[in-house]
Design a protein around this motif. Sequence first.
Motif, PDB file in Angstrom:
ATOM      1  N   VAL A 163      -3.207   0.334  10.038  1.00  0.00           N
ATOM      2  CA  VAL A 163      -3.827   1.594   9.617  1.00  0.00           C
ATOM      3  C   VAL A 163      -3.070   2.786  10.196  1.00  0.00           C
ATOM      4  O   VAL A 163      -2.795   3.771   9.497  1.00  0.00           O
ATOM      5  N   ALA A 164      -2.710   2.699  11.477  1.00  0.00           N
ATOM      6  CA  ALA A 164      -2.020   3.811  12.140  1.00  0.00           C
ATOM      7  C   ALA A 164      -0.637   4.041  11.540  1.00  0.00           C
ATOM      8  O   ALA A 164      -0.252   5.188  11.236  1.00  0.00           O
TER       9      ALA A 164
ATOM     10  N   GLU B   6       5.429   9.809   2.816  1.00  0.00           N
ATOM     11  CA  GLU B   6       4.772   9.440   1.553  1.00  0.00           C
ATOM     12  C   GLU B   6       5.383   8.156   0.988  1.00  0.00           C
ATOM     13  O   GLU B   6       5.523   7.993  -0.218  1.00  0.00           O
TER      14      GLU B   6
ATOM     15  N   ARG C  85       0.482   3.023   8.569  1.00  0.00           N
ATOM     16  CA  ARG C  85       0.370   3.446   7.171  1.00  0.00           C
ATOM     17  C   ARG C  85       0.033   4.925   7.072  1.00  0.00           C
ATOM     18  O   ARG C  85       0.606   5.661   6.265  1.00  0.00           O
ATOM     19  N   TYR C  86      -0.921   5.367   7.885  1.00  0.00           N
ATOM     20  CA  TYR C  86      -1.310   6.781   7.879  1.00  0.00           C
ATOM     21  C   TYR C  86      -0.123   7.668   8.260  1.00  0.00           C
ATOM     22  O   TYR C  86       0.123   8.703   7.627  1.00  0.00           O
ATOM     23  N   TYR C  87       0.593   7.261   9.286  1.00  0.00           N
ATOM     24  CA  TYR C  87       1.733   8.050   9.756  1.00  0.00           C
ATOM     25  C   TYR C  87       2.832   8.133   8.697  1.00  0.00           C
ATOM     26  O   TYR C  87       3.383   9.209   8.435  1.00  0.00           O
TER      27      TYR C  87
ATOM     28  N   GLN D 170       2.480   7.671   5.430  1.00  0.00           N
ATOM     29  CA  GLN D 170       1.985   8.431   4.282  1.00  0.00           C
ATOM     30  C   GLN D 170       2.071   9.928   4.555  1.00  0.00           C
ATOM     31  O   GLN D 170       2.459  10.714   3.676  1.00  0.00           O
ATOM     32  N   LYS D 171       1.761  10.311   5.767  1.00  0.00           N
ATOM     33  CA  LYS D 171       1.767  11.722   6.124  1.00  0.00           C
ATOM     34  C   LYS D 171       3.177  12.274   6.251  1.00  0.00           C
ATOM     35  O   LYS D 171       3.465  13.396   5.795  1.00  0.00           O
ATOM     36  N   LYS D 172       4.085  11.510   6.844  1.00  0.00           N
ATOM     37  CA  LYS D 172       5.422  12.009   7.157  1.00  0.00           C
ATOM     38  C   LYS D 172       6.452  11.756   6.061  1.00  0.00           C
ATOM     39  O   LYS D 172       7.388  12.528   5.885  1.00  0.00           O
TER      40      LYS D 172
ATOM     41  N   SER E 247       0.792  -1.230   0.000  1.00  0.00           N
ATOM     42  CA  SER E 247       0.000   0.000   0.000  1.00  0.00           C
ATOM     43  C   SER E 247       0.822   1.277   0.000  1.00  0.00           C
ATOM     44  O   SER E 247       0.261   2.366  -0.122  1.00  0.00           O
ATOM     45  N   LEU E 248       2.145   1.150   0.128  1.00  0.00           N
ATOM     46  CA  LEU E 248       3.011   2.330   0.132  1.00  0.00           C
ATOM     47  C   LEU E 248       4.220   2.100  -0.759  1.00  0.00           C
ATOM     48  O   LEU E 248       4.738   0.982  -0.825  1.00  0.00           O
TER      49      LEU E 248
END
Length: 251
Positions: free
Chosen positions: A210-211, A221, A213-215, A217-219, A155-156
């Motif tokens: 989820v946590a 990408e 991946r979100y972190y 993606q935000k920090k 996913s990343l």
Amino acid sequence: MKAIQSFLAAIVCFTRIPIPWTLPADAFTRASLQLPLLGWCIGGLQYGIFLLASRVMSVELALFWALIFPCLLSGGMHEDGLADFADGMLGGQTASRRLEIMKDPRVGSYGVLALILVLGGSFLALKETALNQKATALLLSTILSRSIVIPLLGSLPYLNHAGSRSEGFIPQSFRGWRVLLPLWPLLLTAWLLPDARLVLFFLVFILIFVAIRYYLQKKLEGLTGDCLGAAIKLTEFSCFMLSCILWQRSA
């Protein structure tokens, strides 16, 4: 045959066990996809170490040897990733600076603190887990923590390919339904814990994914090998904490 080769490549990539065979290059690009199965093997050895050691020494010392076994087996690969991840993500203000710090072989104060908290917390959580469930907690945490690498890779995007020691272990075009196939060893955990509590472990697995991946993606990408190592240790730590809650040691 390819599955066997990629599993042997995973042993070469993620442990210090020597393999006396020459493996094709494409086996190493699939090595990360064998981490869930490798988790079963490592967790099984942890399980055996704890059971055997607890017969000849205190439970606390048996836990100590069971917990440091994966670290010794991998040469501290995932622990090094956790330390670098903490230094980079907490010490850098921009994505490029975070990546630069993570490349630095020196360990900073954030990295040391992360290792103390995660490793120390894991030991304490297992210590407070009921005696008859400690080995199960060890095995479950090892399997789930290695498995979290798969959905993260799917996913990343992987960053910093040039010069990265993890570059050769990363599969190409790994998206969509292909992400689910390497997770088949998770189905076997139903034999290990055939009741509703297994659902809670999978829920923690999903929440951590989820946590993180979100972190990322935000920090950043994207992710790096250090990020994957940190994800493994954080998932492992979370599973130990859940084990402590589900199977509290009687006073």
